[in-house]
Motif scaffolding. Structure first.
Motif, PDB file in Angstrom:
ATOM      1  N   ASN A   5      -7.714   8.603  -6.821  1.00 48.89           N
ATOM      2  CA  ASN A   5      -6.405   8.565  -7.462  1.00 48.89           C
ATOM      3  C   ASN A   5      -5.331   9.226  -6.611  1.00 48.89           C
ATOM      4  OD1 ASN A   5      -7.196   7.241  -9.907  1.00 48.89           O
ATOM      5  ND2 ASN A   5      -8.332   9.109 -10.356  1.00 48.89           N
ATOM      6  N   VAL A   6      -5.770   9.920  -5.573  1.00 48.46           N
ATOM      7  CA  VAL A   6      -4.809  10.580  -4.701  1.00 48.46           C
ATOM      8  C   VAL A   6      -4.927   9.937  -3.324  1.00 48.46           C
ATOM      9  CG1 VAL A   6      -4.065  12.760  -3.710  1.00 48.46           C
ATOM     10  CG2 VAL A   6      -5.166  12.731  -5.964  1.00 48.46           C
ATOM     11  N   ALA A   7      -3.959   9.141  -2.959  1.00 45.42           N
ATOM     12  CA  ALA A   7      -4.028   8.444  -1.680  1.00 45.42           C
ATOM     13  C   ALA A   7      -3.775   9.420  -0.542  1.00 45.42           C
ATOM     14  CB  ALA A   7      -2.996   7.341  -1.638  1.00 45.42           C
ATOM     15  N   PRO A   8      -4.726   9.512   0.389  1.00 44.35           N
ATOM     16  CA  PRO A   8      -4.459  10.346   1.543  1.00 44.35           C
ATOM     17  C   PRO A   8      -3.381   9.678   2.398  1.00 44.35           C
ATOM     18  CG  PRO A   8      -6.537   9.187   1.823  1.00 44.35           C
ATOM     19  CD  PRO A   8      -6.016   8.826   0.460  1.00 44.35           C
ATOM     20  N   GLU A   9      -2.659  10.485   3.110  1.00 47.37           N
ATOM     21  CA  GLU A   9      -1.583   9.913   3.913  1.00 47.37           C
ATOM     22  C   GLU A   9      -2.089   9.501   5.284  1.00 47.37           C
ATOM     23  OE1 GLU A   9       1.954  12.305   4.008  1.00 47.37           O
ATOM     24  OE2 GLU A   9       1.634  12.824   1.899  1.00 47.37           O
ATOM     25  N   GLY A  10      -1.397   8.566   5.860  1.00 51.82           N
ATOM     26  CA  GLY A  10      -1.644   8.223   7.251  1.00 51.82           C
ATOM     27  C   GLY A  10      -2.907   7.421   7.499  1.00 51.82           C
ATOM     28  N   GLN A  11      -3.490   6.815   6.457  1.00 52.26           N
ATOM     29  CA  GLN A  11      -4.643   5.965   6.687  1.00 52.26           C
ATOM     30  C   GLN A  11      -4.173   4.641   7.279  1.00 52.26           C
ATOM     31  OE1 GLN A  11      -7.709   6.602   6.528  1.00 52.26           O
ATOM     32  NE2 GLN A  11      -7.842   8.479   5.339  1.00 52.26           N
ATOM     33  N   ALA A  34      -2.337   0.562  -7.321  1.00 59.08           N
ATOM     34  CA  ALA A  34      -2.318   1.873  -6.662  1.00 59.08           C
ATOM     35  C   ALA A  34      -3.722   2.459  -6.590  1.00 59.08           C
ATOM     36  CB  ALA A  34      -1.387   2.827  -7.415  1.00 59.08           C
ATOM     37  N   ARG A  35      -4.465   2.328  -7.686  1.00 58.84           N
ATOM     38  CA  ARG A  35      -5.800   2.922  -7.715  1.00 58.84           C
ATOM     39  C   ARG A  35      -6.746   2.209  -6.743  1.00 58.84           C
ATOM     40  NH1 ARG A  35      -8.283   2.940 -13.394  1.00 58.84           N
ATOM     41  NH2 ARG A  35      -6.084   3.100 -13.864  1.00 58.84           N
ATOM     42  N   THR A  36      -6.583   0.889  -6.655  1.00 63.16           N
ATOM     43  CA  THR A  36      -7.443   0.122  -5.753  1.00 63.16           C
ATOM     44  C   THR A  36      -7.139   0.472  -4.299  1.00 63.16           C
ATOM     45  OG1 THR A  36      -7.469  -1.620  -7.416  1.00 63.16           O
ATOM     46  CG2 THR A  36      -8.225  -2.209  -5.222  1.00 63.16           C
ATOM     47  N   VAL A  37      -5.863   0.560  -3.958  1.00 56.48           N
ATOM     48  CA  VAL A  37      -5.460   0.971  -2.609  1.00 56.48           C
ATOM     49  C   VAL A  37      -6.032   2.351  -2.298  1.00 56.48           C
ATOM     50  CG1 VAL A  37      -3.487   1.786  -1.243  1.00 56.48           C
ATOM     51  CG2 VAL A  37      -3.357  -0.420  -2.429  1.00 56.48           C
ATOM     52  N   ALA A  38      -5.943   3.257  -3.264  1.00 56.52           N
ATOM     53  CA  ALA A  38      -6.406   4.626  -3.038  1.00 56.52           C
ATOM     54  C   ALA A  38      -7.904   4.661  -2.746  1.00 56.52           C
ATOM     55  CB  ALA A  38      -6.062   5.504  -4.237  1.00 56.52           C
ATOM     56  N   ALA A  39      -8.679   3.816  -3.422  1.00 53.91           N
ATOM     57  CA  ALA A  39     -10.125   3.783  -3.177  1.00 53.91           C
ATOM     58  C   ALA A  39     -10.403   3.304  -1.752  1.00 53.91           C
ATOM     59  CB  ALA A  39     -10.824   2.877  -4.190  1.00 53.91           C
ATOM     60  N   GLY A  44     -11.284   5.143   4.145  1.00 52.69           N
ATOM     61  CA  GLY A  44     -10.806   4.895   5.505  1.00 52.69           C
ATOM     62  C   GLY A  44     -11.026   3.466   5.957  1.00 52.69           C
ATOM     63  N   ALA A  45     -11.128   2.567   4.991  1.00 55.45           N
ATOM     64  CA  ALA A  45     -11.405   1.173   5.336  1.00 55.45           C
ATOM     65  C   ALA A  45     -10.107   0.444   5.668  1.00 55.45           C
ATOM     66  CB  ALA A  45     -12.092   0.475   4.163  1.00 55.45           C
ATOM     67  N   PRO A  46     -10.063  -0.193   6.840  1.00 55.88           N
ATOM     68  CA  PRO A  46      -8.859  -0.978   7.146  1.00 55.88           C
ATOM     69  C   PRO A  46      -8.813  -2.227   6.263  1.00 55.88           C
ATOM     70  CG  PRO A  46     -10.514  -1.275   8.874  1.00 55.88           C
ATOM     71  CD  PRO A  46     -11.080  -0.277   7.891  1.00 55.88           C
ATOM     72  N   PHE A  47      -7.635  -2.577   5.829  1.00 54.71           N
ATOM     73  CA  PHE A  47      -7.520  -3.791   5.014  1.00 54.71           C
ATOM     74  C   PHE A  47      -6.144  -4.393   5.183  1.00 54.71           C
ATOM     75  CE2 PHE A  47      -4.857  -2.073   1.549  1.00 54.71           C
ATOM     76  CZ  PHE A  47      -5.019  -0.706   1.742  1.00 54.71           C
ATOM     77  N   ALA A  48      -6.099  -5.694   4.990  1.00 48.55           N
ATOM     78  CA  ALA A  48      -4.818  -6.387   4.962  1.00 48.55           C
ATOM     79  C   ALA A  48      -4.345  -6.419   3.519  1.00 48.55           C
ATOM     80  CB  ALA A  48      -4.989  -7.801   5.497  1.00 48.55           C
ATOM     81  N   ALA A  49      -3.040  -6.406   3.329  1.00 48.30           N
ATOM     82  CA  ALA A  49      -2.511  -6.407   1.962  1.00 48.30           C
ATOM     83  C   ALA A  49      -1.418  -7.458   1.830  1.00 48.30           C
ATOM     84  CB  ALA A  49      -1.952  -5.033   1.617  1.00 48.30           C
ATOM     85  N   PRO A  80       0.826  -1.218   0.000  1.00 48.29           N
ATOM     86  CA  PRO A  80       0.000   0.000   0.000  1.00 48.29           C
ATOM     87  C   PRO A  80       0.857   1.265   0.000  1.00 48.29           C
ATOM     88  CG  PRO A  80      -0.911  -1.605   1.513  1.00 48.29           C
ATOM     89  CD  PRO A  80       0.409  -2.172   1.059  1.00 48.29           C
ATOM     90  N   GLU A  81       1.986   1.213   0.684  1.00 47.42           N
ATOM     91  CA  GLU A  81       2.873   2.377   0.731  1.00 47.42           C
ATOM     92  C   GLU A  81       3.599   2.582  -0.595  1.00 47.42           C
ATOM     93  OE1 GLU A  81       3.034  -0.219   2.972  1.00 47.42           O
ATOM     94  OE2 GLU A  81       1.724   0.805   4.398  1.00 47.42           O
TER      95      GLU A  81
END
Lengths: 75, 136
Positions: B116-122, B38-43, B48-53, B29-30
């Motif tokens: 398309n723009v991943a917020p930081e610190g999620q 990248a786009r899927t992670v950003a969505a 603000g959904a927690p997810f395992a990757a 994700p980072e």
């Protein structure tokens, strides 16, 4: 290397009556974007609609066709 | 094939069963290694959904076994409650329609920004178990 026209023709041949619009997304001949309208999608969820299209290409997806971005619709 | 003879497949199946929301992706994700991932992670992060990757790149067998399990040829793949929800196209469509928030059980009101723009610190859960570790 497949062309957008090849991909369109194969989708339309595999799903009789379907209409496909295919574009080469990056110009590199391996990332494609397709919109497919087919009666065969009726009653299927999105996952299964996309599977119907992916199945046309089998192992070519992820191989020569690096990516096939899909939008599926019932007519 | 028995679980014993296919530890990668059983590790993947376990990870899908154990994590309510799990994304198989290229990179992390980072540091996503592919635009679709990248786009899927950003969505997911925009909601603000927690997810395992799980990064599928360290060993080609991860992708191979995953696609056998899911009957889905491409990466990324998002599973919610053990079910394949979709890849990048479907997740993007569902994000835009609000269905993704519903499936993930998060408030759509938290949908803050362009996916398309991943917020930081999620928050991102640590990668589950060590699928990679089992390959050694």
């Amino acid at each position: 290397m497949p062309s957008p026209d090849d991909i369109k023709a194969r989708i339309e041949a595999a799903l009789p009556g379907a209409r496909a619009e295919v574009e080469d997304w990056t110009g590199g001949g391996d990332h494609f974007r397709a919109t497919v309208v087919a009666e065969q999608f009726e009653g299927l969820n999105r996952i299964d609609q996309h599977r119907l299209v992916y199945d046309v290409f089998g192992a070519e997806i992820g191989g020569p066709i690096h990516a096939l971005s899909l939008k599926t619709q019932v007519p | 094939m028995s679980e014993q003879s296919n530890p990668i497949r059983s590790a993947i199946a376990e990870a899908i069963a154990d994590n309510p929301t799990i994304l198989f992706m290229k990179g992390t994700p980072e540091q996503p290694a592919c635009g679709f991932s990248a786009r899927t992670v950003a969505a997911l992060q925009a909601l603000g959904a927690p997810f395992a990757a799980v990064d599928i790149l360290p060993d080609p067998r991860i992708r191979q076994e995953l696609s056998e399990i899911s009957n889905w040829p491409t990466i990324p793949q998002l599973f919610v409650k053990g079910e394949l929800v979709g890849g990048c196209d479907i997740i993007t469509e569902m994000y835009e329609s609000g269905e993704l928030a519903e499936v993930l059980g998060v408030e759509e009101a938290t949908k803050a920004s362009d996916p398309n723009v991943a917020p930081e610190g999620q928050p991102v859960q640590a990668a589950p178990l060590g699928i990679e570790n089992r390959l050694r």
